[in-house]
Design a protein around this motif. Structure first.
Motif, PDB file in Angstrom:
ATOM      1  N   LEU A 143      -8.950  12.043  10.700  1.00 30.33           N
ATOM      2  CA  LEU A 143      -8.898  12.245   9.256  1.00 30.33           C
ATOM      3  C   LEU A 143      -8.176  11.103   8.549  1.00 30.33           C
ATOM      4  O   LEU A 143      -8.657  10.560   7.549  1.00 30.33           O
ATOM      5  CB  LEU A 143      -8.203  13.565   8.936  1.00 30.33           C
ATOM      6  N   LEU A 144      -7.008  10.754   9.063  1.00 34.51           N
ATOM      7  CA  LEU A 144      -6.190   9.745   8.396  1.00 34.51           C
ATOM      8  C   LEU A 144      -6.803   8.357   8.499  1.00 34.51           C
ATOM      9  O   LEU A 144      -6.813   7.593   7.521  1.00 34.51           O
ATOM     10  CB  LEU A 144      -4.776   9.746   8.976  1.00 34.51           C
ATOM     11  N   ALA A 145      -7.322   7.999   9.666  1.00 30.67           N
ATOM     12  CA  ALA A 145      -7.946   6.679   9.803  1.00 30.67           C
ATOM     13  C   ALA A 145      -9.213   6.586   8.967  1.00 30.67           C
ATOM     14  O   ALA A 145      -9.543   5.520   8.439  1.00 30.67           O
ATOM     15  CB  ALA A 145      -8.253   6.380  11.272  1.00 30.67           C
ATOM     16  N   GLY A 146      -9.931   7.700   8.834  1.00 27.92           N
ATOM     17  CA  GLY A 146     -11.084   7.696   7.944  1.00 27.92           C
ATOM     18  C   GLY A 146     -10.678   7.410   6.510  1.00 27.92           C
ATOM     19  O   GLY A 146     -11.321   6.622   5.807  1.00 27.92           O
ATOM     20  N   ALA A 147      -9.589   8.045   6.059  1.00 31.40           N
ATOM     21  CA  ALA A 147      -9.101   7.809   4.701  1.00 31.40           C
ATOM     22  C   ALA A 147      -8.576   6.388   4.537  1.00 31.40           C
ATOM     23  O   ALA A 147      -8.782   5.753   3.492  1.00 31.40           O
ATOM     24  CB  ALA A 147      -8.013   8.818   4.364  1.00 31.40           C
ATOM     25  N   VAL A 148      -7.901   5.862   5.569  1.00 30.03           N
ATOM     26  CA  VAL A 148      -7.412   4.484   5.515  1.00 30.03           C
ATOM     27  C   VAL A 148      -8.580   3.512   5.409  1.00 30.03           C
ATOM     28  O   VAL A 148      -8.559   2.571   4.601  1.00 30.03           O
ATOM     29  CB  VAL A 148      -6.538   4.171   6.746  1.00 30.03           C
ATOM     30  N   GLY A 149      -9.613   3.712   6.219  1.00 23.58           N
ATOM     31  CA  GLY A 149     -10.792   2.854   6.128  1.00 23.58           C
ATOM     32  C   GLY A 149     -11.430   2.917   4.764  1.00 23.58           C
ATOM     33  O   GLY A 149     -11.873   1.892   4.214  1.00 23.58           O
ATOM     34  N   ASP A 150     -11.488   4.102   4.186  1.00 23.46           N
ATOM     35  CA  ASP A 150     -12.006   4.288   2.840  1.00 23.46           C
ATOM     36  C   ASP A 150     -11.172   3.478   1.841  1.00 23.46           C
ATOM     37  O   ASP A 150     -11.714   2.747   0.997  1.00 23.46           O
ATOM     38  CB  ASP A 150     -11.961   5.782   2.518  1.00 23.46           C
ATOM     39  N   ALA A 151      -9.847   3.591   1.936  1.00 23.36           N
ATOM     40  CA  ALA A 151      -8.957   2.898   1.004  1.00 23.36           C
ATOM     41  C   ALA A 151      -9.002   1.383   1.188  1.00 23.36           C
ATOM     42  O   ALA A 151      -8.881   0.634   0.210  1.00 23.36           O
ATOM     43  CB  ALA A 151      -7.526   3.409   1.178  1.00 23.36           C
ATOM     44  N   LEU A 152      -9.163   0.916   2.410  1.00 21.15           N
ATOM     45  CA  LEU A 152      -9.295  -0.526   2.637  1.00 21.15           C
ATOM     46  C   LEU A 152     -10.582  -1.068   2.021  1.00 21.15           C
ATOM     47  O   LEU A 152     -10.620  -2.189   1.498  1.00 21.15           O
ATOM     48  CB  LEU A 152      -9.285  -0.823   4.140  1.00 21.15           C
ATOM     49  N   GLY A 153     -11.636  -0.282   2.096  1.00 25.71           N
ATOM     50  CA  GLY A 153     -12.924  -0.731   1.595  1.00 25.71           C
ATOM     51  C   GLY A 153     -13.120  -0.553   0.107  1.00 25.71           C
ATOM     52  O   GLY A 153     -13.966  -1.221  -0.497  1.00 25.71           O
ATOM     53  N   GLY A 189      -5.850  -5.914   4.243  1.00 24.66           N
ATOM     54  CA  GLY A 189      -4.933  -4.824   3.910  1.00 24.66           C
ATOM     55  C   GLY A 189      -5.314  -4.222   2.581  1.00 24.66           C
ATOM     56  O   GLY A 189      -6.346  -4.564   1.991  1.00 24.66           O
ATOM     57  N   TYR A 190      -4.494  -3.312   2.099  1.00 27.47           N
ATOM     58  CA  TYR A 190      -4.784  -2.671   0.830  1.00 27.47           C
ATOM     59  C   TYR A 190      -4.733  -3.682  -0.316  1.00 27.47           C
ATOM     60  O   TYR A 190      -3.908  -4.600  -0.325  1.00 27.47           O
ATOM     61  CB  TYR A 190      -3.768  -1.572   0.534  1.00 27.47           C
ATOM     62  N   ALA A 191      -5.592  -3.488  -1.280  1.00 23.47           N
ATOM     63  CA  ALA A 191      -5.567  -4.238  -2.536  1.00 23.47           C
ATOM     64  C   ALA A 191      -5.733  -3.229  -3.667  1.00 23.47           C
ATOM     65  O   ALA A 191      -6.104  -2.077  -3.452  1.00 23.47           O
ATOM     66  CB  ALA A 191      -6.683  -5.279  -2.561  1.00 23.47           C
ATOM     67  N   ASP A 192      -5.439  -3.656  -4.870  1.00 22.62           N
ATOM     68  CA  ASP A 192      -5.533  -2.746  -6.009  1.00 22.62           C
ATOM     69  C   ASP A 192      -6.966  -2.264  -6.225  1.00 22.62           C
ATOM     70  O   ASP A 192      -7.918  -3.052  -6.203  1.00 22.62           O
ATOM     71  CB  ASP A 192      -5.053  -3.440  -7.276  1.00 22.62           C
ATOM     72  N   ALA A 193      -7.088  -0.979  -6.398  1.00 25.25           N
ATOM     73  CA  ALA A 193      -8.362  -0.348  -6.757  1.00 25.25           C
ATOM     74  C   ALA A 193      -8.043   0.979  -7.423  1.00 25.25           C
ATOM     75  O   ALA A 193      -7.132   1.688  -6.988  1.00 25.25           O
ATOM     76  CB  ALA A 193      -9.237  -0.124  -5.525  1.00 25.25           C
ATOM     77  N   TYR A 194      -8.751   1.302  -8.476  1.00 21.35           N
ATOM     78  CA  TYR A 194      -8.553   2.565  -9.181  1.00 21.35           C
ATOM     79  C   TYR A 194      -7.095   2.757  -9.605  1.00 21.35           C
ATOM     80  O   TYR A 194      -6.556   3.863  -9.548  1.00 21.35           O
ATOM     81  CB  TYR A 194      -9.023   3.738  -8.316  1.00 21.35           C
ATOM     82  N   GLY A 195      -6.452   1.655  -9.978  1.00 15.94           N
ATOM     83  CA  GLY A 195      -5.104   1.747 -10.530  1.00 15.94           C
ATOM     84  C   GLY A 195      -3.971   1.699  -9.536  1.00 15.94           C
ATOM     85  O   GLY A 195      -2.819   1.969  -9.905  1.00 15.94           O
ATOM     86  N   GLY A 196      -4.233   1.345  -8.292  1.00  9.39           N
ATOM     87  CA  GLY A 196      -3.140   1.278  -7.319  1.00  9.39           C
ATOM     88  C   GLY A 196      -3.630   0.834  -5.956  1.00  9.39           C
ATOM     89  O   GLY A 196      -4.805   0.533  -5.757  1.00  9.39           O
ATOM     90  N   ARG A 197      -2.710   0.796  -5.010  1.00 11.06           N
ATOM     91  CA  ARG A 197      -3.013   0.417  -3.634  1.00 11.06           C
ATOM     92  C   ARG A 197      -3.144   1.665  -2.770  1.00 11.06           C
ATOM     93  O   ARG A 197      -2.466   2.659  -2.981  1.00 11.06           O
ATOM     94  CB  ARG A 197      -1.902  -0.477  -3.076  1.00 11.06           C
ATOM     95  N   GLY A 198      -4.025   1.594  -1.782  1.00 10.46           N
ATOM     96  CA  GLY A 198      -4.212   2.727  -0.892  1.00 10.46           C
ATOM     97  C   GLY A 198      -4.970   3.884  -1.500  1.00 10.46           C
ATOM     98  O   GLY A 198      -4.933   5.001  -0.969  1.00 10.46           O
ATOM     99  N   ARG A 199      -5.682   3.621  -2.581  1.00  9.29           N
ATOM    100  CA  ARG A 199      -6.436   4.688  -3.248  1.00  9.29           C
ATOM    101  C   ARG A 199      -7.748   4.959  -2.518  1.00  9.29           C
ATOM    102  O   ARG A 199      -8.440   4.029  -2.108  1.00  9.29           O
ATOM    103  CB  ARG A 199      -6.732   4.313  -4.695  1.00  9.29           C
ATOM    104  N   VAL A 200      -8.062   6.241  -2.366  1.00  9.38           N
ATOM    105  CA  VAL A 200      -9.285   6.640  -1.671  1.00  9.38           C
ATOM    106  C   VAL A 200     -10.396   6.880  -2.679  1.00  9.38           C
ATOM    107  O   VAL A 200     -10.174   6.912  -3.891  1.00  9.38           O
ATOM    108  CB  VAL A 200      -9.051   7.900  -0.809  1.00  9.38           C
ATOM    109  N   THR A 201     -11.597   7.093  -2.172  1.00 13.87           N
ATOM    110  CA  THR A 201     -12.756   7.317  -3.021  1.00 13.87           C
ATOM    111  C   THR A 201     -13.320   8.716  -2.814  1.00 13.87           C
ATOM    112  O   THR A 201     -12.715   9.559  -2.149  1.00 13.87           O
ATOM    113  CB  THR A 201     -13.856   6.279  -2.730  1.00 13.87           C
ATOM    114  N   ASP A 202     -14.512   8.923  -3.357  1.00 17.68           N
ATOM    115  CA  ASP A 202     -15.203  10.195  -3.168  1.00 17.68           C
ATOM    116  C   ASP A 202     -15.453  10.493  -1.698  1.00 17.68           C
ATOM    117  O   ASP A 202     -15.593  11.658  -1.310  1.00 17.68           O
ATOM    118  CB  ASP A 202     -16.517  10.203  -3.941  1.00 17.68           C
TER     119      ASP A 202
END
Length: 372
Positions: free
Chosen positions: A20-30, A52-65
């Motif tokens: 679960l967590l690595a899936g979310a991390v991969g999502d946030a990296l992409g 590594g993480y970069a800004d997306a949707y107003g912050g770092r480490g943000r996930v998507t749908d």
């Protein structure tokens, strides 16, 4: 699918939460590079691309749908299992998943009385997950998913493996399917539940068969199989399904490409595509997992290409997390991951529900996880 409860199955907590967590991390990296070409990624981050993480949707480490819908899929697995275990009432698992997806649809800015359809019998949706305000953000949800859920809310018939809502094979079904691996001791049950969940929004066989395949692979990895073995087993199951040739060919291409060594992003795109459709996203995630030196390396590889980087990162993360566990995820990535506490809470509750001890001692369980 609705046979004996999986009380005898031991799900390794570290690998399940890792999935679960690595899936979310991969999502946030992409997420920051999802709509960029590889040339644009390199121009922004350097020759090695994003690492590594970069800004997306107003912050770092943000996930998507992708992560949002994975969580609602997992909640549906728990709630459907509560219904079976307590014999509260019997209904199709896909109906419980549909209900969960209508709750997710509500988080996308649609009032519940319009989002819930036949499930909007109460003024507000039930359960705890839909009350988590962090989920109430639109993170580039797929048009096919939104259209299918809107249609159901307005009275359309639910999509099934035989009643196809549309001809879409977008990756919006496979990217959310990993939790279906929990459903039973038998990986085939996970395959079927994953495919049924996919068919709720994606009517092309490749759209829902790739979802079933990911659930099958995660199941086998959680049970201790190596990824090549899991892929062989998944392929053997896939070829028995009508209209599976496209998915089989994509998996074969991913395995063949990985055997030749680590491909460049250009070769990855030329041979496997961009990941916008189900078979391409699954193939890229599989190829990345096969060539990875470790989990972090695999996720970085999975998101650095011209295509649907968050979905391919999420799929690769599901696979590598299930294979290697939470400990393989870099601590700095976990520290900044959006929804981490929600993911860990829901993942831990799933381990409780899908166990011999389950949750009978918790008086609040059925209000947290209503059985429908």
């Amino acid at each position: 699918m609705d046979g004996d409860l999986p009380y005898d199955r031991v799900i390794p907590p570290d690998r399940w939460l890792g999935c679960l967590l690595a899936g979310a991390v991969g999502d946030a990296l992409g997420a920051p590079v999802e709509f960029l070409t590889i040339d644009e990624i390199r121009a922004r981050f350097g020759p090695g691309g994003t690492t590594g993480y970069a800004d997306a949707y107003g912050g770092r480490g943000r996930v998507t749908d992708d992560t949002q819908m994975t969580l609602f899929t997992l909640e549906a697995m728990i709630r459907a299992h509560v219904g079976r275990r307590l014999l509260y009432f019997e209904q199709q698992t896909s109906s419980v998943v549909q209900h969960a997806y209508q709750r997710w649809y509500h988080t996308q800015g649609v009032p519940w009385h319009r989002a819930g359809g036949s499930y909007a019998m109460e003024a507000e949706p039930d359960g705890w997950l839909v009350r988590e305000r962090e989920l109430f953000h639109r993170r580039a949800p797929g048009a096919t998913v939104l259209s299918a859920l809107q249609g159901f809310a307005e009275g359309a018939e639910r999509g099934t493996l035989s009643h196809h809502l549309n001809d879409s094979k977008g990756c919006g079904a496979v990217m959310r399917a990993a939790p279906c691996a929990l459903w039973s001791e038998d990986p085939l049950d996970g395959f079927v539940i994953g495919a049924q969940a996919g068919a709720l929004t994606h009517g092309h066989p490749t759209g829902f068969l790739t979802a079933g395949t990911l659930a099958f692979l995660v199941h086998r990895l959680l049970d201790g199989a190596a990824l090549p073995e899991a892929l062989d087993d998944a392929r053997a199951e896939l070829v028995t399904w009508e209209d599976s040739a496209e998915t089989v060919a994509a998996l074969d291409a991913a395995v063949a490409l990985a055997k030749r060594g680590r491909p460049t992003p250009e070769v990855l795109a030329a041979e496997l595509g961009g990941g916008w459709v189900g078979e391409e996203a699954l193939a890229i995630g599989v190829c990345a997992a096969l060539v990875a030196e470790d989990l972090a390396d695999g996720l970085v590889f999975a998101v650095n290409h011209s295509g649907d980087s968050d979905s391919t990162g999420a799929i690769c993360g599901n696979l590598l997390g299930a294979a290697h566990g939470v400990g393989a995820i870099p601590a700095e990535w976990l520290a900044e991951l959006e929804l981490r506490e929600v993911i860990e809470q829901l993942g831990g509750d799933a381990l409780i529900e899908f166990s011999a001890a389950n949750s009978l001692a918790d008086p609040d369980w059925r209000s947290r996880y209503p059985a429908w």
